[in-house]
Design a protein around this motif. Structure first.
Motif, PDB file in Angstrom:
ATOM      1  N   ASP A 187       0.905  -0.983  -0.031  1.00 45.63           N
ATOM      2  CA  ASP A 187       0.143   0.060   0.187  1.00 45.63           C
ATOM      3  C   ASP A 187       0.999   1.101  -0.123  1.00 45.63           C
ATOM      4  N   ALA A 244      -0.448   4.445   2.827  1.00 48.19           N
ATOM      5  CA  ALA A 244      -1.217   3.501   3.736  1.00 48.19           C
ATOM      6  C   ALA A 244      -2.124   4.497   4.764  1.00 48.19           C
ATOM      7  N   GLY A 259      -3.494   2.098   7.644  1.00 46.66           N
ATOM      8  CA  GLY A 259      -3.289   0.895   7.290  1.00 46.66           C
ATOM      9  C   GLY A 259      -4.765   0.151   7.437  1.00 46.66           C
ATOM     10  N   ASN A 299      -4.703  -2.619   4.835  1.00 51.05           N
ATOM     11  CA  ASN A 299      -4.202  -3.805   5.453  1.00 51.05           C
ATOM     12  C   ASN A 299      -5.381  -4.585   6.459  1.00 51.05           C
ATOM     13  N   ASN A 303       3.032  -1.417   4.473  1.00 52.16           N
ATOM     14  CA  ASN A 303       2.213  -0.111   4.520  1.00 52.16           C
ATOM     15  C   ASN A 303       3.257   0.953   4.331  1.00 52.16           C
TER      16      ASN A 303
END
Length: 620
Positions: free
Chosen positions: A479, A482, A485, A488, A502
């Motif tokens: 990513d 990010a 996150g 994720n 990330n």
């Protein structure tokens, strides 16, 4: 091309109009926007709703087109509008890693090990070309099979290197001429990685390595990880171990770990800080990593202390020095004599020593530093830690005045942080949870867009046999912007067998500590520079809003897309989410790097678009 979801985008290319003409058009469009905006605001009460809606739609379309024209004008002024596909690089650059040119670094005057460091300012390449895969390259096997069996042609290690490596062949088995298989006990540890992991847990005072999270251990930095056996075992325990190792021209640990689907990146302890903020990791692990920690007056240990969280652990396992038939115990003085004084000054406590393994724990008590004897290691003058991006190593103790000075044993055990923890990171809870809800919805859209090739219950490339469960064609995900996150987290909620690197852009608001506190892998990176990894090491690149963010950074978009192509494996995927103008510009660059691309309108009334691309498998 196998696995193609899209037909190649057709973009009509004509003679480039003069800059003055484009500028005139842009000014006219902006003036028209102003008129439409004014008229719609003045007449909205006296016109029917349908007409107001029509005016708004026209206004929005013109505004979007103005943005596209502005980016086109900017591209013309920078001389980057040509749609010619870029050429392939020569065979010598199949494993090209920018910024790590040792010869150029030596010529630039770097020495005493610094020539092996990252120097992007020295090794800029003038020619732009696409890094091609090796002749014997094959698409990696699906996870988890690909964790234990890799294609030998995909890495720089040759069969001869494996066979001539002595004891290494006891841990590796060549199943066929073109495959390398890793035993479950392939670690650099004598009694097997599982026994070794249990030994570490017992030395810390736990009953089993499954209890690592109960001791606050979720994110581990594994220095010079070998073939990634320790990280592979930790992954089975749902712990995040990130391997870092120095750049290697042959026998790369980082490339091999990533080929196995394990988190890794190039990084070393020579002269610069790692691209992490202070107080980032719960454990730093060094098993036969080859670093002489007491060199440079202990500067390397200071860096370990900087990235280690309060209450965190430093694990050091030495090579066996025993002659055959002798006692396995290492004389404690052989390691403690040079390091005892340093670790005491750092306020580390030696928890245990067993055989060749030592475990220290960093203090969680800030008062320890003020109670040290005179001539101790000074505390760093606290500054904005968000600039921890390859800065010089510092001979001081970092993070003591940070709000994030929280013992790892006192933190939340899950990936969802408490309100108090969010406040410490300077993040509003509403923003955090809104971001998570957004990604839960967005990920479902990605599923529908990319089915049946990736993230599907039944992924299958044409001509392939039905895969055995569990089905997963994407393992290594990046990513590139990010934020918290959230992408994720959404992947984990959907129980996808993927891990995410990330990346927090160096110029963005730095919330990397929040990402690491959630138990994810992450790093700071400046996207005007190449990423520290080897070619073909990621299956999916994802970025939301990155192109718009970089618009003011004066980065070369051509170089950015070349870099994305370099680190993406053949048949890998790219998902870019951004404003219409940025996406239209990105589609032009996707054409230059030979990606198959499609722009997708989300049909939600916003100016956001998706650019979904696939990198072809070019065999030349």
């Amino acid at each position: 091309m196998r696995g193609s979801l899209f037909s190649k985008s057709s973009i009509i290319i004509g003679p480039r109009p003069p800059v003055s003409w484009l500028m005139l058009c842009l000014i006219s469009l902006l003036a028209l926007i102003a008129v439409l905006g004014s008229s719609s605001s003045n007449n909205i009460d006296s016109t029917p709703l349908t007409r107001a809606s029509l005016i708004y739609s026209n206004y929005r379309r013109i505004k979007e087109q103005a943005a596209v024209d502005y980016l086109e004008l900017k591209s013309v002024s920078l001389g980057i509008t040509g749609q010619k596909e870029l050429d392939l690089c020569s065979k010598e650059r199949e494993n090209f890693v920018p910024c790590y040119n040792v010869s150029a670094n030596l010529l630039a005057g770097f020495k005493e090990g610094e020539e092996f460091d990252r120097h992007c300012e020295v090794s800029r390449e003038a020619d732009r070309c696409l890094v091609r895969p090796p002749k014997d390259y094959k698409i990696p096997l699906r996870w988890p099979t690909g964790r234990d069996v890799i294609w030998s042609g995909n890495v720089k290690l040759t069969k001869e290197q494996f066979l001539s490596s002595g004891s290494m062949t006891k841990r590796l088995m060549l199943l066929e001429e073109n495959q390398i298989a890793f035993h479950s006990e392939d670690g650099l540890i004598f009694d097997g990685v599982k026994d070794y992991s249990r030994q570490l847990a017992e030395m810390i005072g736990l009953g089993s390595d499954t209890e690592f999270p109960q001791a606050g251990i979720r994110v581990i930095l594994d220095i010079n990880c070998g073939f990634g056996s320790f990280g592979a075992h930790l992954a089975s325990l749902k712990l995040m171990a990130v391997c870092i190792a120095a750049y290697e021209a042959t026998g790369s640990q980082v490339q091999l770990a990533l080929e196995r689907g394990l988190p890794a990146m190039i990084g070393n302890f020579i002269s610069r800080q790692l691209p992490y903020l202070s107080l980032s990791y719960d454990m730093v692990h060094c098993a036969q990593c080859g670093i002489i920690w007491e060199e440079k007056d202990g500067m390397f240990l200071f860096e370990v202390d900087r990235v280690l969280k309060p209450g965190g652990y430093f694990v050091l396992t030495l090579p066996s020095r025993r002659p055959q038939g002798s006692s396995s115990r290492v004389n404690k003085n052989t390691i403690m004599t040079p390091m005892e004084g340093l670790t005491q000054k750092l306020c580390w406590t030696l928890l245990a020593q067993q055989d060749e393994t030592f475990i220290w724990q960093k203090t969680a008590d800030i008062g320890c530093y003020s109670s040290r004897k005179q001539h101790g290691i000074p505390l760093c003058k606290e500054h904005d830690d968000s600039q921890a991006y390859y800065q010089p190593l510092v001979p001081c103790i970092s993070g003591t005045s940070s709000k994030r000075w929280i013992p790892i044993q006192n933190r939340s055990t899950g990936s969802e942080l408490s309100l108090a923890e969010l406040k410490i990171h300077g993040v509003q809870p509403e923003d955090f949870y809104e971001d998570l809800q957004y990604w839960r919805s967005a990920l479902k859209n990605y599923w529908s867009l990319l089915t049946p090739l990736i993230f599907s219950d039944h992924p299958k490339r044409p001509g392939d046999e039905d895969p055995l469960p569990p089905f997963n064609m994407v393992r290594n995900v990046m990513d590139m912007n990010a934020k918290y996150g959230g992408f994720n987290a959404a992947l984990l909620e959907e129980k996808k067998l993927a891990w995410v690197m990330n990346v927090v852009p160096a110029s963005a608001s730095n919330v990397l500590p929040l990402i690491l506190d959630r138990g994810f892998a992450g790093v700071i990176h400046n996207w005007c520079e190449p990423f520290p990894t080897y070619p073909r090491t990621y299956d999916l690149l994802h970025a939301k809003g990155l192109l718009s963010h970089l618009a003011s950074e004066r980065c070369s978009m051509v170089d950015l897309f070349l870099e994305m192509d370099r680190i993406l494996r053949p048949e890998g995927w790219i998902i870019l989410s951004d404003k219409l103008g940025a996406i239209e510009m990105a589609r032009r660059f996707a054409t230059q790097v030979r990606w198959e691309a499609r722009v997708i309108d989300l049909q939600n009334g916003s100016d956001q678009r998706l650019l979904v691309c696939q990198k072809p498998f070019v065999k030349k």
